[in-house]
Design an enzyme around this catalytic site. Structure first.
Site, PDB file in Angstrom:
ATOM      1  N   CYS A  61       0.838  -1.208   0.000  1.00 51.92           N
ATOM      2  CA  CYS A  61       0.000   0.000   0.000  1.00 51.92           C
ATOM      3  C   CYS A  61       0.869   1.252   0.000  1.00 51.92           C
ATOM      4  O   CYS A  61       1.515   1.563   1.019  1.00 51.92           O
ATOM      5  CB  CYS A  61      -0.925  -0.014   1.219  1.00 51.92           C
ATOM      6  SG  CYS A  61      -1.923   1.472   1.333  1.00 51.92           S
ATOM      7  N   CYS A  96      -0.550   4.109   2.350  1.00 51.13           N
ATOM      8  CA  CYS A  96      -0.370   3.831   3.781  1.00 51.13           C
ATOM      9  C   CYS A  96       1.089   4.013   4.189  1.00 51.13           C
ATOM     10  O   CYS A  96       1.375   4.532   5.260  1.00 51.13           O
ATOM     11  CB  CYS A  96      -0.776   2.397   4.119  1.00 51.13           C
ATOM     12  SG  CYS A  96      -2.192   1.779   3.224  1.00 51.13           S
ATOM     13  N   ASP A  97       2.014   3.558   3.357  1.00 47.17           N
ATOM     14  CA  ASP A  97       3.405   3.426   3.808  1.00 47.17           C
ATOM     15  C   ASP A  97       4.424   4.278   3.065  1.00 47.17           C
ATOM     16  O   ASP A  97       5.584   4.343   3.479  1.00 47.17           O
ATOM     17  CB  ASP A  97       3.834   1.947   3.697  1.00 47.17           C
ATOM     18  CG  ASP A  97       2.969   1.055   4.569  1.00 47.17           C
ATOM     19  OD1 ASP A  97       2.564   1.513   5.649  1.00 47.17           O
ATOM     20  OD2 ASP A  97       2.689  -0.088   4.170  1.00 47.17           O
TER      21      ASP A  97
END
Ligand code: NAP
Length: 329
Positions: free
Chosen positions: A136, A139-140
């Site tokens: 992701c 997200c990261d």
């Protein structure tokens, strides 16, 4: 066992599930929408959506929230519950059992459970998951500011998320097993034109390397020459497709070679009363627009199916009443 009865169960609250909820609510159906996590599905993993008609540029999370609000406007809110299995009782009603043991029961289901990111299946992947290996970008991505990043895959996700990652990484190297990307031209161009992007074609990852702190690099192999090499990176973003979430369906349902559920033009599956929309459905493309379009069809088809069931039941009752009257006459 506690049963909660509804007319319709919607499984999943991604774009397809939320659109199904909107239309089911708007049609004043008695509906429950079950979702294990936060509503939004893949939208929550998408930074920017620029191909949803009427909304030129909208954040994935913002669009998800708009869809949640829109469904709520028509009276449908998400019910938290991870569906463990879906079976049918003797009367053909669906029983959707969720993780707290509750069983939702309905004569029809619109199944929009999407898919989960595919694993590469190489040494180091499990070990460094969350320590440099991720699926992701939104997200990261920010964890890899100023670092060298690798993106694995050649589809829309790899190109789109790769381009997104250039805002954080000092370099983003896309590694693909073939000599050309399958991503849409516009997504390819955006990635390839970015000065931070690099590509390594005809190459697969043999191992994800690292130490106690996390990922340090990749062991690569050129599939044409067999030549091996190492690439120094600290972030590995894997975008090699999805596995459709079909395991909870407790009986055989028609599917394609990749496991995606097949439907007819009205989103009917091989199981009467089970309708499917979104990423879990076998189709040419998986877009937000196709998910919501198919979900719309699925709800209207489900509504018609319920009406037909009711008519059949009424007819059966009328003929049995007539038979009784004839006997007593
Ligand atoms: P995808 O289209 O299935 O592409 C997966 C890519 O990973 C392919 O290039 C494939 O290689 C490669 N791959 C698969 N297994 C591999 C393995 N074991 N090792 C190395 N490479 C492997 O998946 P996706 O990009 O996640 O997209 C999924 C769906 O969402 C698609 O329908 C896509 O159109 C849609 N999507 C749309 C957008 C958008 O429109 N903005 C954005 C993201 C996703 P090959 O090419 O050799 O098969």
């Amino acid at each position: 066992m506690e049963f909660i009865d509804h007319e319709l169960i919607i499984v999943g609250a991604g774009p397809a599930g939320l659109c199904a909820a909107l239309y089911a609510g708007r049609s004043e159906m008695d509906v429950v929408m079950l979702e294990a996590g936060i509503p939004g599905g893949q939208l929550l993993l998408t930074e920017l959506v620029d191909d949803y008609p009427g909304l030129e540029d909208v954040g994935g999370m913002e669009l998800a929230q708009k869809m949640v609000d829109h469904a709520a406007k028509f009276g449908v809110e998400m019910t938290r519950g991870q569906v463990q299995k879906i079976t049918r009782d003797d009367e053909g009603r669906f029983l959707a059992e969720v993780d707290d043991g509750t069983v939702y029961r309905a004569p029809a289901v619109v199944y929009t459970a999407g898919g989960t990111p595919k694993r590469l299946g190489v040494p180091g992947e499990e070990k460094f998951m969350g320590k440099g290996v991720t699926y992701c970008a939104i997200c990261d991505g920010a964890f890899f500011k100023g670092e060298d990043i690798a993106v694995i895959g050649g589809g829309d996700s790899a190109a789109e998320e790769g381009e997104f990652l250039t805002r954080y990484g000092s370099s983003v190297t896309l590694i693909h097993r073939r000599g050309e990307l399958r991503a849409q031209a516009v997504l390819q161009r955006r990635f390839l034109e970015n000065p931070k992007s690099k590509t390594i074609f005809h190459t697969v990852v043999d191992e994800i390397l690292g130490d106690e702190k996390g990922v340090t690099g990749l062991a690569l192999r050129n599939v044409e020459t067999g030549e091996t090499s190492e690439l120094s990176v600290t972030g590995v973003f894997i975008f090699i497709g999805f596995t459709p979430n079909v395991d909870v369906i407790g009986e055989h349902v028609g599917h394609d070679a990749s496991g995606y559920i097949e439907t007819d033009r009205d989103m009917r599956t091989s199981i009467p009363g089970l309708f499917v929309a979104g990423d879990v459905r076998s189709q040419l493309v998986r877009q937000i627009t196709t998910a919501v379009g198919d979900a719309t069809t699925a709800v209207f088809a489900a509504e018609k199916y319920l009406l037909d069931l009711k008519e059949q039941r009424d007819e059966r009752e009328t003929s049995s009443e007539r038979a009784q009257e004839a006997q007593t006459a």
